[in-house]
Design a protein around this motif. Structure first.
Motif, short mmCIF file in Angstrom:
data_model
loop_
_atom_site.label_atom_id
_atom_site.label_comp_id
_atom_site.label_asym_id
_atom_site.label_seq_id
_atom_site.Cartn_x
_atom_site.Cartn_y
_atom_site.Cartn_z
N VAL A 84 0.87 -1.17 0.00
CA VAL A 84 0.00 0.00 0.00
C VAL A 84 0.91 1.22 0.00
O VAL A 84 1.80 1.34 0.85
N ILE A 85 0.70 2.12 -0.95
CA ILE A 85 1.60 3.26 -1.09
C ILE A 85 0.83 4.57 -1.23
O ILE A 85 -0.28 4.62 -1.74
N SER A 86 1.44 5.63 -0.75
CA SER A 86 0.96 6.99 -0.96
C SER A 86 2.06 7.93 -0.49
O SER A 86 3.20 7.50 -0.29
N ARG A 87 1.72 9.19 -0.27
CA ARG A 87 2.72 10.14 0.18
C ARG A 87 2.03 11.36 0.77
O ARG A 87 0.86 11.63 0.51
N GLY A 88 2.74 12.12 1.61
CA GLY A 88 2.21 13.34 2.19
C GLY A 88 1.12 13.04 3.20
O GLY A 88 1.22 12.10 4.00
N TYR A 89 0.05 13.84 3.17
CA TYR A 89 -1.04 13.66 4.12
C TYR A 89 -1.57 12.23 4.09
O TYR A 89 -1.98 11.68 5.12
N ASN A 90 -1.59 11.60 2.93
CA ASN A 90 -2.18 10.28 2.78
C ASN A 90 -1.22 9.13 3.08
O ASN A 90 -1.59 7.96 2.92
N PRO A 105 -3.70 11.39 -4.37
CA PRO A 105 -4.39 12.69 -4.36
C PRO A 105 -4.16 13.41 -5.67
O PRO A 105 -3.18 13.15 -6.39
N ASP A 106 -5.04 14.33 -5.99
CA ASP A 106 -4.81 15.19 -7.14
C ASP A 106 -3.64 16.14 -6.84
O ASP A 106 -3.28 16.37 -5.69
N GLY A 107 -3.06 16.72 -7.91
CA GLY A 107 -2.03 17.72 -7.72
C GLY A 107 -0.62 17.16 -7.75
O GLY A 107 -0.39 16.02 -8.15
N PRO A 108 0.36 17.96 -7.32
CA PRO A 108 1.77 17.57 -7.42
C PRO A 108 2.10 16.26 -6.71
O PRO A 108 2.89 15.45 -7.22
N LEU A 159 -12.16 18.59 -2.46
CA LEU A 159 -11.59 18.87 -1.15
C LEU A 159 -10.13 19.27 -1.27
O LEU A 159 -9.42 18.78 -2.14
N PRO A 160 -9.65 20.14 -0.36
CA PRO A 160 -8.21 20.38 -0.31
C PRO A 160 -7.50 19.09 0.08
O PRO A 160 -8.06 18.23 0.79
N GLU A 161 -6.26 18.94 -0.38
CA GLU A 161 -5.54 17.69 -0.16
C GLU A 161 -5.46 17.31 1.31
O GLU A 161 -5.53 16.13 1.67
N GLU A 162 -5.35 18.31 2.21
CA GLU A 162 -5.19 17.99 3.63
C GLU A 162 -6.42 17.34 4.24
O GLU A 162 -6.33 16.74 5.32
N PRO A 217 -7.48 12.58 3.39
CA PRO A 217 -7.36 11.34 4.18
C PRO A 217 -8.66 10.93 4.88
O PRO A 217 -8.89 9.74 5.10
N LEU A 218 -9.54 11.89 5.19
CA LEU A 218 -10.82 11.55 5.80
C LEU A 218 -11.71 10.78 4.84
O LEU A 218 -12.57 9.99 5.27
N VAL A 219 -11.51 11.02 3.52
CA VAL A 219 -12.37 10.40 2.51
C VAL A 219 -11.73 9.18 1.89
O VAL A 219 -12.36 8.13 1.75
N TYR A 220 -10.45 9.27 1.53
CA TYR A 220 -9.79 8.16 0.84
C TYR A 220 -9.72 6.89 1.68
O TYR A 220 -9.67 5.79 1.13
#
Length: 360
Positions: free
Chosen positions: A224-230, A276-279, A319-322, A325-328
């Motif tokens: 399971v992978i992601s980055r940042g807030y997620n 997440p969307d974005g950079p 939603l803003p990226e921050e 995590p509540l939704v994903y």
């Protein structure tokens, strides 16, 4: 009962029912935010802490990871994760004065988490507890107690209480920072959660979701992978696959994954990516390209930018990226529940686990 019969059993599990209660839980947190979080925010403004520490265990440790990102990005506060054994086993005294200590625990029962709070409070730190049980030992140890408003959670895997912890953290940070845009976005999150549950249910019944369940149900291990807030989302889902499905799943930030663990990817291995969307999402894409080159099978949960990826679950989120995590986390929880059923495992009562774990 056969594995196939269990997987298709029409009665919803307690875990599934409690996932369905998440939007209402977030609504209650938003509705009570002014009363619940205003006093703690005023105490923060008065104390002007120079640093923050967060103490938690298990699932709540992943909420702490999320809180660490928010405290640093929105409050500019250097934030670390406390090691409870420093206080309880090694019995060392820390220089808490001038700091903030936030404890996160659904049950509020773990002795080591409460012990750190007591030590920090006695040492002069501002202490805040986030818990679903305000009269618990943790709730009585902290100066300020913020309720999760989740109601009783019966399934062993934490679902609604985890999202509640994230929502309380986000609301507290927004209140302290005076971030009206974050507060306004949080007020819309419950509606996004309802849409997400509906979309995920349809995706799980469609070919793409069914294929994801089959791949995970048949697997010996997964990534399971992601980055940042997620990153918190990836960490929490890997735990849920382990404890709920008996599937060894390991979580990585894509930044760390590229430094060596990429070699774990085998042909046919399921790799669940939270994008997440974005950079930050584009950095996740770079890792997924390497996963595909190694023969891994990506399972992608994302938002609008994931719409063109075949088989992905793309959510119509603004939603803003921050706050993502509540939704994903919710599609991941639903995928875990469905995978457990397909593996012939009760998602409500995984073998060898209890609802409350006490550590010292």
């Amino acid at each position: 009962m056969t594995v196939a019969a269990r997987a298709s059993h029409p009665d919803p599990s307690r875990m599934r029912q409690e996932i369905g209660q998440i939007p209402a839980t977030v609504d209650r947190i938003v509705a009570g935010a002014a009363a619940d979080h205003g006093k703690a925010a005023r105490a923060f403004a008065k104390a002007r802490p120079r640093f923050a520490m967060i103490v938690a265990r298990g699932t709540s440790d992943h909420a702490a990871n999320y809180a660490q990102y928010l405290f640093e990005t929105h409050l500019g506060l250097p934030t670390g994760l406390a090691k409870p054994s420093v206080t309880t086993i090694y019995q060392r005294t820390l220089r808490w004065k001038g700091g903030l200590l936030v404890a996160i625990s659904q049950s509020g029962q773990s002795p080591d988490v409460a012990a750190v709070v007591r030590a920090a409070r006695e040492g002069g730190a501002l202490t805040i507890a986030i818990t679903n049980a305000t009269s618990s030992p943790l709730g009585t140890a902290a100066e300020h107690v913020l309720p999760c408003h989740a109601g009783r959670e019966l399934a062993v895997p934490a679902t609604k209480t985890y999202v509640a912890e994230l929502a309380v953290v986000a609301s507290l940070v927004a209140t302290i920072a005076g971030a009206t845009e974050l507060t306004d976005a949080l007020a819309m999150t419950a509606a996004d959660l309802r849409t997400t549950i509906e979309r995920t249910d349809r995706w799980l019944r469609a070919d793409a979701g069914s294929d994801a369940i089959k791949a995970l149900a048949a697997a010996n291990r997964a990534l399971v992978i992601s980055r940042g807030y997620n990153l918190a989302t990836a960490l929490e889902l890997s735990l849920k696959f382990k404890e709920t499905c008996g599937l060894f799943a390991e979580a990585y930030s894509t930044a760390d994954f590229a430094h060596g663990p990429m070699v774990l990817t085998e042909r046919g291995m399921a790799v669940l990516a939270i994008r997440p969307d974005g950079p930050m999402g584009r950095l996740v894409d770079d890792t997924l390209q390497e996963v595909k080159a190694r023969g891994g099978v990506p399972i992608l949960i994302g938002a609008r930018e994931a719409e063109d990826v075949p088989g992905s679950l793309a959510l119509p989120l603004d939603l803003p990226e921050e706050l993502t995590p509540l939704v994903y986390i919710v599609p991941g929880q639903l995928l875990v529940e469905a995978t457990a059923r397909a593996r012939g495992v009760s998602p409500d009562s995984p073998e060898g686990l209890g609802k409350v774990t006490l550590t010292r």
